[in-house]
Design an enzyme around this catalytic site. Structure first.
Site, mmCIF file in Angstrom:
data_model
loop_
_atom_site.group_PDB
_atom_site.id
_atom_site.type_symbol
_atom_site.label_atom_id
_atom_site.label_comp_id
_atom_site.label_asym_id
_atom_site.label_seq_id
_atom_site.Cartn_x
_atom_site.Cartn_y
_atom_site.Cartn_z
ATOM 1 N N LYS A 1 12.523 -4.554 -1.832
ATOM 2 C CA LYS A 1 12.306 -3.546 -0.554
ATOM 3 C C LYS A 1 13.389 -4.657 0.883
ATOM 4 O O LYS A 1 13.778 -3.296 1.405
ATOM 5 C CB LYS A 1 10.773 -3.684 0.189
ATOM 6 C CG LYS A 1 9.741 -3.404 -0.901
ATOM 7 C CD LYS A 1 10.403 -1.977 -0.957
ATOM 8 C CE LYS A 1 9.144 -1.354 -2.645
ATOM 9 N NZ LYS A 1 8.745 -1.601 -2.031
ATOM 10 N N ASP B 1 0.280 -9.342 -0.637
ATOM 11 C CA ASP B 1 1.485 -9.152 -1.138
ATOM 12 C C ASP B 1 2.420 -9.047 0.084
ATOM 13 O O ASP B 1 1.889 -7.671 0.912
ATOM 14 C CB ASP B 1 0.841 -7.848 -1.659
ATOM 15 C CG ASP B 1 2.066 -6.860 -2.188
ATOM 16 O OD1 ASP B 1 3.640 -6.593 -1.821
ATOM 17 O OD2 ASP B 1 1.858 -6.008 -2.193
ATOM 18 N N TRP C 1 -0.930 0.178 -2.279
ATOM 19 C CA TRP C 1 -0.995 -0.589 -2.989
ATOM 20 C C TRP C 1 -2.072 -1.279 -3.409
ATOM 21 O O TRP C 1 -1.503 -2.490 -4.067
ATOM 22 C CB TRP C 1 0.786 -1.655 -2.023
ATOM 23 C CG TRP C 1 1.893 -0.728 -2.750
ATOM 24 C CD1 TRP C 1 2.891 0.268 -1.698
ATOM 25 C CD2 TRP C 1 2.815 -0.400 -3.610
ATOM 26 N NE1 TRP C 1 3.879 0.691 -1.916
ATOM 27 C CE2 TRP C 1 4.160 0.008 -3.517
ATOM 28 C CE3 TRP C 1 2.302 -0.748 -4.844
ATOM 29 C CZ2 TRP C 1 4.351 0.858 -4.593
ATOM 30 C CZ3 TRP C 1 2.848 -0.025 -5.653
ATOM 31 C CH2 TRP C 1 4.239 0.958 -5.163
HETATM 32 C C1 LIG Z 1 7.497 -1.785 -3.880
HETATM 33 C C2 LIG Z 1 5.790 -1.841 -3.281
HETATM 34 C C3 LIG Z 1 5.454 -2.599 -4.622
HETATM 35 C C4 LIG Z 1 4.928 -2.205 -6.277
HETATM 36 O O1 LIG Z 1 6.579 -2.778 -5.800
HETATM 37 P P1 LIG Z 1 7.380 -3.257 -7.614
HETATM 38 O O2 LIG Z 1 8.817 -4.229 -7.531
HETATM 39 O O3 LIG Z 1 7.601 -1.831 -7.725
HETATM 40 O O4 LIG Z 1 6.037 -3.497 -8.228
HETATM 41 C C5 LIG Z 1 3.966 -3.384 -4.361
HETATM 42 N N1 LIG Z 1 3.582 -3.676 -3.393
HETATM 43 C C6 LIG Z 1 4.293 -3.603 -2.449
HETATM 44 C C7 LIG Z 1 3.479 -3.344 -1.021
HETATM 45 C C8 LIG Z 1 5.159 -2.660 -2.204
HETATM 46 O O5 LIG Z 1 5.375 -2.346 -1.190
#
Ligand SMILES: *Cc1c(COP(=O)(O)O)cnc(C)c1O
Length: 360
Positions: free
Chosen positions: A195, A171, A101
């Site tokens: 998540k 993030d 990511w």
């Molecule tokens: C799942 C995830 C993403 C991507 O998320 P989307 O909503 O599918 O774009 C980005 N960063 C992390 C840390 C993730 O776990």
């Protein structure tokens, strides 16, 4: 009805009380004769839903007044572009690469300027968080970027990097609302909610106000300019009303269950059940260096691909779902987010102990 223990990394388990409440509200939300999915995003009803959700997340996280909360679409991945478009004034940014990511965010930023990888743990399949106490931060960096909890590899920063005064962008998708954070340590933090917080398709951005300006990269689409969204309180266009509503219910659930301090204690307790077992097992082993372990995503292996596949199949039959590791790393991964009860982790460990005996 029979519900499984769902260890999916995302979309993931949500609190049963929240699902029950959404079910009760489904046909007739609070006497208005329609569901949240059917109402105007300009209605008084929805205005109340989004304002309450914002007030509640502010309370939960202790978000200072000089930070904006935005409810946006496009998931976390959309922010990989929005971050450089809104912040890359000098066209330089430093990225710490701790997994896929972070790497995707870094690659996206390269489309817009000079994104520099200043540290990486790729040499050991992202099984650790690099020492970030004295990194070669670029003199003219607009920001330093991290992915705080690495969903795929199961690592987490237990100390934020020393950015040497530069703004930190993070993030937090897979650790969002899993424990208290000090919002002021970040310039921008964001998380895709699927998540740990709600349904897919919504990302929540928490952005220091001075960073929300018209001074964005030329060509930035209207929708990706944070100022567009901030000026309209996330209602520039039709937002993901349903996801915002469910997140609002989850915020209430968190507040009613002691807030993020209590959640952290519970999450640590759950993770300890699994890690303690992994540390004592002769068959299974964790793949992450101890001081970098995540309490949300726990990858583990037997060291034998066939045995791993057998484990995944048999655990599924036992009502323990989605334990297969990410397709790029194999093995197993248990995601044990806020809504996973301790009993689920205990059942997993019991199953693992039994599997170990049978396959010794
Ligand atoms: C799942 C995830 C993403 C991507 O998320 P989307 O909503 O599918 O774009 C980005 N960063 C992390 C840390 C993730 O776990």
């Amino acid at each position: 009805m029979s519900r499984v223990y769902n260890f999916s990394a995302g979309p993931a388990v949500l609190p049963e009380e929240v699902l029950e409440e959404a079910k009760a509200d489904m046909l007739d939300y609070k006497g208005c004769g329609m569901s949240v999915m059917e109402m105007s995003h300009r209605s008084k009803m929805f205005d109340d839903i989004i304002k309450t959700a914002e007030a509640d997340i502010r309370k939960l996280m202790g978000i200072p007044d000089n930070y904006k909360v935005l409810f946006l679409q496009g998931g976390a991945s959309q922010q990989f572009a929005a971050v450089p478009m809104n912040l890359m004034k000098n066209k330089v940014a430093d990225y710490i690469i701790t997994g896929q990511w972070a790497k995707k965010a870094y690659q996206e930023a390269k489309l817009f300027g000079d994104a520099r990888a200043i540290a990486s743990s790729e040499d050991k399949t992202y099984s650790y968080i690099p020492d970030c106490s004295d990194l070669p931060i670029s003199e003219d960096a607009d920001y330093v970027y991290i992915c705080e909890n690495n969903t795929i590899y199961g690592t987490k920063y237990h100390k934020l990097p020393n950015t040497k005064g530069k703004d930190l962008v993070a993030d937090l998708s897979s650790c969002f609302l899993s424990e208290p954070v000090n919002v002021s340590d970040y310039a921008v933090l964001y998380g895709g909610v699927q998540k740990n917080v709600g349904p897919a398709g919504l990302v929540i951005d928490i952005i220091r106000e001075d960073l929300i300006t018209d001074d964005v990269l030329p060509g930035t689409p209207t929708m990706l300019k944070w100022k567009t969204q901030a000026d309209k309180d996330s209602l520039y266009n039709t937002p993901n009303c349903w996801a915002i509503y469910i997140c609002g219910l989850v915020f209430k659930w968190l507040l009613n269950n002691g807030g993020l301090e209590a959640m952290k204690a519970k999450n640590e307790e759950k993770a300890a059940v699994l890690y303690d077992f992994l540390d004592s097992s002769k068959l299974f082993k964790g793949t992450v260096e101890k001081d970098s372990r995540s309490i949300m995503n726990v990858p583990f292996i037997t060291g034998n691909d066939e045995l791993d596949a057998k484990f995944v199949a048999e655990s599924k039959a036992a009502g323990l779902e989605n334990l297969k590791g990410h397709r790029t790393v194999g093995g197993m991964r248990a995601s044990i987010y806020n809504a996973m009860p301790k009993a689920g982790v205990e059942k997993l460990v019991e199953f693992m102990a039994d599997f170990e005996k049978k396959n010794a």
